[in-house]
Design a protein around this motif. Sequence first.
Motif, short mmCIF file in Angstrom:
data_model
loop_
_atom_site.label_atom_id
_atom_site.label_comp_id
_atom_site.label_asym_id
_atom_site.label_seq_id
_atom_site.Cartn_x
_atom_site.Cartn_y
_atom_site.Cartn_z
N TYR A 10 0.69 -1.02 -0.03
CA TYR A 10 -0.03 0.08 -0.05
C TYR A 10 0.91 1.04 0.13
O TYR A 10 2.06 1.27 0.75
N GLU A 52 -8.98 0.85 4.36
CA GLU A 52 -8.23 1.06 3.41
C GLU A 52 -8.23 -0.50 2.66
O GLU A 52 -8.29 -1.50 3.06
N ASP A 55 -2.87 -1.86 -2.49
CA ASP A 55 -2.61 -1.80 -3.98
C ASP A 55 -2.37 -3.26 -4.57
O ASP A 55 -2.60 -3.31 -5.80
N ARG A 56 -1.98 -4.04 -3.68
CA ARG A 56 -1.59 -5.52 -4.15
C ARG A 56 -1.57 -6.31 -2.98
O ARG A 56 -1.40 -5.87 -1.79
#
Length: 346
Positions: A10, A52, A55-56
């Motif tokens: 992130y 949250e 991102d991966r």
Amino acid sequence: MSIELSSIAYAYGNAPALDGIDLTIESGELLALLGPSGCGKTTLLRVIAGLEFPDRGSVRFAGRDVTALSTRKRHVGFVFQHYALFNHLTVFENVAFGLRVRGWRLRPRRAALQARVQELLDLVQLGDLGQRYPAQLSGGQRQRVALARALAVDPEILLLDEPFGALDARVRSDLRRWLRGLHDRIHVTSVFVTHDQEEAFDLADRIAVMNRGKIEQLADPKTLYTQPASPFVCRFLGEVNELPPALHARWTGVVLSDVVAFVRPHDTEFVIADDAPNDLRIETIRDLGPTVRVEARHPSLDKPLVAVYERGRFGASGLAAGAAVSARIQRWSLFRGDEVFSAADR
């Protein structure tokens, strides 16, 4: 319920916060995320909560992929540092809030709701304060209300973000013991964020020490303290003496030219001896109540060598400011660069 994090990454814009986190939290475990400000621990907690989205990587609860699910659908309870209570509502109504806003099929009937809230208030030892308002409570009581509210919806996972950070030292200590006892009764999988080593050691079954978006070491408190995996972990978990090769060879007998010895003050002892070299001398002695802190100066060290004595043991040591001494090392960890070389004790 178990939690499995795989390859979590992130970033806030161009600033990485989490860098490939792999972590498994066992069902019913109480795990601490410990580290300095900016290490990524709160971001990781928010990823687990669904506040949250990574991102991966992936987040799994009991093997079920919840990576794309919202907080509400993850069925987690969240306790914030600053309580986040509704000041215009009574304690009872604060705890009842999560139950009242449920969809009508899940919302309990009035009698069941009242019974559930009273049960929770009794659980957090606030059973007779339901009609008070948050402003009429102490900080410790408000935090217990926040915890009761988080538990009201029967979360399968409880997440706590520096839950005692706004409280004074005595209240923090009391609440830590209370929370550990509560966890032992209800066994809900719990993850809490802290930068306080004492808090993590007092509460957690295991501790994940974080640094720069990575987990440096994951272990139980005893293993972390006695077998640190890196210089960062060793330094972060309390004061430590760092001895270059020439000194640790002299005091530990380990002759290695490319390693540094890390020694805790309570594993260090100063001894007055007729044959002691004159390059190590007692500089200061500070009475700390139950313990005595002794600092000795050596010309090759940037800061004093520190030993901490229990009061009775210090009284028999004969140490005084200005005395020439030798160092007796009871336990040490050796590091070659950022890698652990070995740990040993006499």
